[in-house]
Design a protein around this motif. Structure first.
Motif, PDB file in Angstrom:
ATOM      1  N   HIS A  23       0.525 -20.851 -22.724  1.00 20.55           N
ATOM      2  CA  HIS A  23      -0.884 -21.266 -22.634  1.00 20.55           C
ATOM      3  C   HIS A  23      -1.715 -20.145 -22.011  1.00 20.55           C
ATOM      4  O   HIS A  23      -2.814 -19.840 -22.484  1.00 20.55           O
ATOM      5  CB  HIS A  23      -1.008 -22.552 -21.809  1.00 20.55           C
ATOM      6  N   TYR A  24      -1.194 -19.524 -20.973  1.00 16.16           N
ATOM      7  CA  TYR A  24      -1.897 -18.422 -20.311  1.00 16.16           C
ATOM      8  C   TYR A  24      -2.118 -17.264 -21.281  1.00 16.16           C
ATOM      9  O   TYR A  24      -3.195 -16.685 -21.341  1.00 16.16           O
ATOM     10  CB  TYR A  24      -1.092 -17.963 -19.093  1.00 16.16           C
ATOM     11  N   LEU A  25      -1.088 -16.937 -22.062  1.00 14.08           N
ATOM     12  CA  LEU A  25      -1.190 -15.840 -23.030  1.00 14.08           C
ATOM     13  C   LEU A  25      -2.219 -16.137 -24.120  1.00 14.08           C
ATOM     14  O   LEU A  25      -2.835 -15.221 -24.655  1.00 14.08           O
ATOM     15  CB  LEU A  25       0.166 -15.580 -23.696  1.00 14.08           C
ATOM     16  N   ASN A  26      -2.408 -17.406 -24.451  1.00 10.75           N
ATOM     17  CA  ASN A  26      -3.278 -17.789 -25.556  1.00 10.75           C
ATOM     18  C   ASN A  26      -4.672 -18.219 -25.121  1.00 10.75           C
ATOM     19  O   ASN A  26      -5.384 -18.845 -25.901  1.00 10.75           O
ATOM     20  CB  ASN A  26      -2.614 -18.888 -26.383  1.00 10.75           C
ATOM     21  N   THR A  27      -5.045 -17.894 -23.908  1.00 13.08           N
ATOM     22  CA  THR A  27      -6.371 -18.224 -23.406  1.00 13.08           C
ATOM     23  C   THR A  27      -7.207 -16.948 -23.323  1.00 13.08           C
ATOM     24  O   THR A  27      -6.760 -15.943 -22.764  1.00 13.08           O
ATOM     25  CB  THR A  27      -6.278 -18.874 -22.007  1.00 13.08           C
ATOM     26  N   VAL A  28      -8.405 -16.975 -23.898  1.00 11.57           N
ATOM     27  CA  VAL A  28      -9.298 -15.820 -23.856  1.00 11.57           C
ATOM     28  C   VAL A  28      -9.870 -15.705 -22.442  1.00 11.57           C
ATOM     29  O   VAL A  28     -10.275 -16.691 -21.845  1.00 11.57           O
ATOM     30  CB  VAL A  28     -10.441 -15.968 -24.884  1.00 11.57           C
ATOM     31  N   ARG A  29      -9.871 -14.468 -21.916  1.00  6.92           N
ATOM     32  CA  ARG A  29     -10.425 -14.214 -20.589  1.00  6.92           C
ATOM     33  C   ARG A  29     -11.327 -12.986 -20.640  1.00  6.92           C
ATOM     34  O   ARG A  29     -11.149 -12.108 -21.471  1.00  6.92           O
ATOM     35  CB  ARG A  29      -9.306 -13.949 -19.592  1.00  6.92           C
ATOM     36  N   GLU A  30     -12.249 -12.940 -19.708  1.00 12.59           N
ATOM     37  CA  GLU A  30     -13.117 -11.768 -19.586  1.00 12.59           C
ATOM     38  C   GLU A  30     -12.460 -10.816 -18.579  1.00 12.59           C
ATOM     39  O   GLU A  30     -12.632 -10.949 -17.373  1.00 12.59           O
ATOM     40  CB  GLU A  30     -14.515 -12.189 -19.114  1.00 12.59           C
ATOM     41  N   TYR A  31     -11.690  -9.880 -19.105  1.00 14.70           N
ATOM     42  CA  TYR A  31     -10.965  -8.937 -18.252  1.00 14.70           C
ATOM     43  C   TYR A  31     -11.882  -7.859 -17.686  1.00 14.70           C
ATOM     44  O   TYR A  31     -11.576  -7.228 -16.690  1.00 14.70           O
ATOM     45  CB  TYR A  31      -9.802  -8.300 -19.014  1.00 14.70           C
ATOM     46  N   ALA A  32     -12.967  -7.636 -18.372  1.00 12.55           N
ATOM     47  CA  ALA A  32     -14.007  -6.721 -17.902  1.00 12.55           C
ATOM     48  C   ALA A  32     -15.315  -7.306 -18.399  1.00 12.55           C
ATOM     49  O   ALA A  32     -15.327  -8.042 -19.390  1.00 12.55           O
ATOM     50  CB  ALA A  32     -13.787  -5.318 -18.456  1.00 12.55           C
ATOM     51  N   PRO A  33     -16.425  -7.006 -17.737  1.00 12.89           N
ATOM     52  CA  PRO A  33     -17.699  -7.575 -18.162  1.00 12.89           C
ATOM     53  C   PRO A  33     -17.954  -7.367 -19.655  1.00 12.89           C
ATOM     54  O   PRO A  33     -17.871  -6.250 -20.164  1.00 12.89           O
ATOM     55  CB  PRO A  33     -18.721  -6.822 -17.304  1.00 12.89           C
ATOM     56  N   GLY A  34     -18.190  -8.474 -20.369  1.00 10.25           N
ATOM     57  CA  GLY A  34     -18.491  -8.407 -21.792  1.00 10.25           C
ATOM     58  C   GLY A  34     -17.296  -8.202 -22.691  1.00 10.25           C
ATOM     59  O   GLY A  34     -17.446  -7.984 -23.888  1.00 10.25           O
ATOM     60  N   THR A  35     -16.082  -8.264 -22.147  1.00 14.65           N
ATOM     61  CA  THR A  35     -14.883  -8.018 -22.939  1.00 14.65           C
ATOM     62  C   THR A  35     -13.964  -9.230 -22.874  1.00 14.65           C
ATOM     63  O   THR A  35     -13.244  -9.407 -21.902  1.00 14.65           O
ATOM     64  CB  THR A  35     -14.114  -6.779 -22.416  1.00 14.65           C
ATOM     65  N   ASN A  36     -14.001 -10.065 -23.886  1.00 14.28           N
ATOM     66  CA  ASN A  36     -13.135 -11.241 -23.948  1.00 14.28           C
ATOM     67  C   ASN A  36     -11.870 -10.888 -24.720  1.00 14.28           C
ATOM     68  O   ASN A  36     -11.945 -10.515 -25.886  1.00 14.28           O
ATOM     69  CB  ASN A  36     -13.854 -12.411 -24.615  1.00 14.28           C
TER      70      ASN A  36
END
Length: 153
Positions: A23-36
């Motif tokens: 689930h963690y691997l398949n969740t989109v996150r903003e790792y840097a501003p403006g970068t999902n």
């Protein structure tokens, strides 16, 4: 509690952890501003060499996935402006991947994030001795080896 019951309990915990990790691997996150990005995409960037191009086959080996999976990920990350693909000047049959400036920045930011995460995990596992942590590492190695063996049957 007998050994067999303990192993069943371990496997149940491993299963629950695997589901949560997936689930963690398949969740989109903003790792840097403006970068999902998905975690798999970030792992791709971390597996790449920020200093020099790396071949698709080397990336597949590092990530332990197929060439097709790496090619698809490279396409997605190229569209997001994080990597560039080009033919290997020494062997035009090979495709090389290099990080763009944005990819290098994200790589560096993620490496900093990883350092913080390791420190946080170290705090969570503070009750474990170094020997116990080494045994946890060994258990993961053995589990991965068992999965590889099962996959090759």
């Amino acid at each position: 509690m007998n050994r067999l019951t303990l192993m069943e309990q371990y496997l149940a915990e491993k299963h629950n952890t695997a589901i949560l990790h997936e689930h963690y691997l398949n969740t989109v996150r903003e790792y840097a501003p403006g970068t999902n990005l998905y975690m798999r995409e970030v792992h791709f960037l971390v597996a790449a060499d920020p200093e020099q191009p790396i071949s698709i086959s080397e990336l597949a080996e590092r990530l332990e996935v197929t060439l097709g999976a790496v090619s698809q990920m490279a396409t997605k990350l190229e569209k997001k402006g994080l990597v560039l693909r080009s033919p290997d000047p020494n062997d035009r049959r090979r495709t090389m991947v290099s990080l763009t400036e944005a990819g290098i920045r994200l790589y560096q930011e993620h490496m900093e994030y990883d350092k913080k995460s390791v420190n946080a995990l170290s705090e969570i596992f503070q009750e474990f001795s170094e020997e116990e942590i080494k045994r946890l590492i060994r258990a993961e190695e053995l589990f991965r080896q068992a999965l590889r063996t099962a996959n090759n049957k």
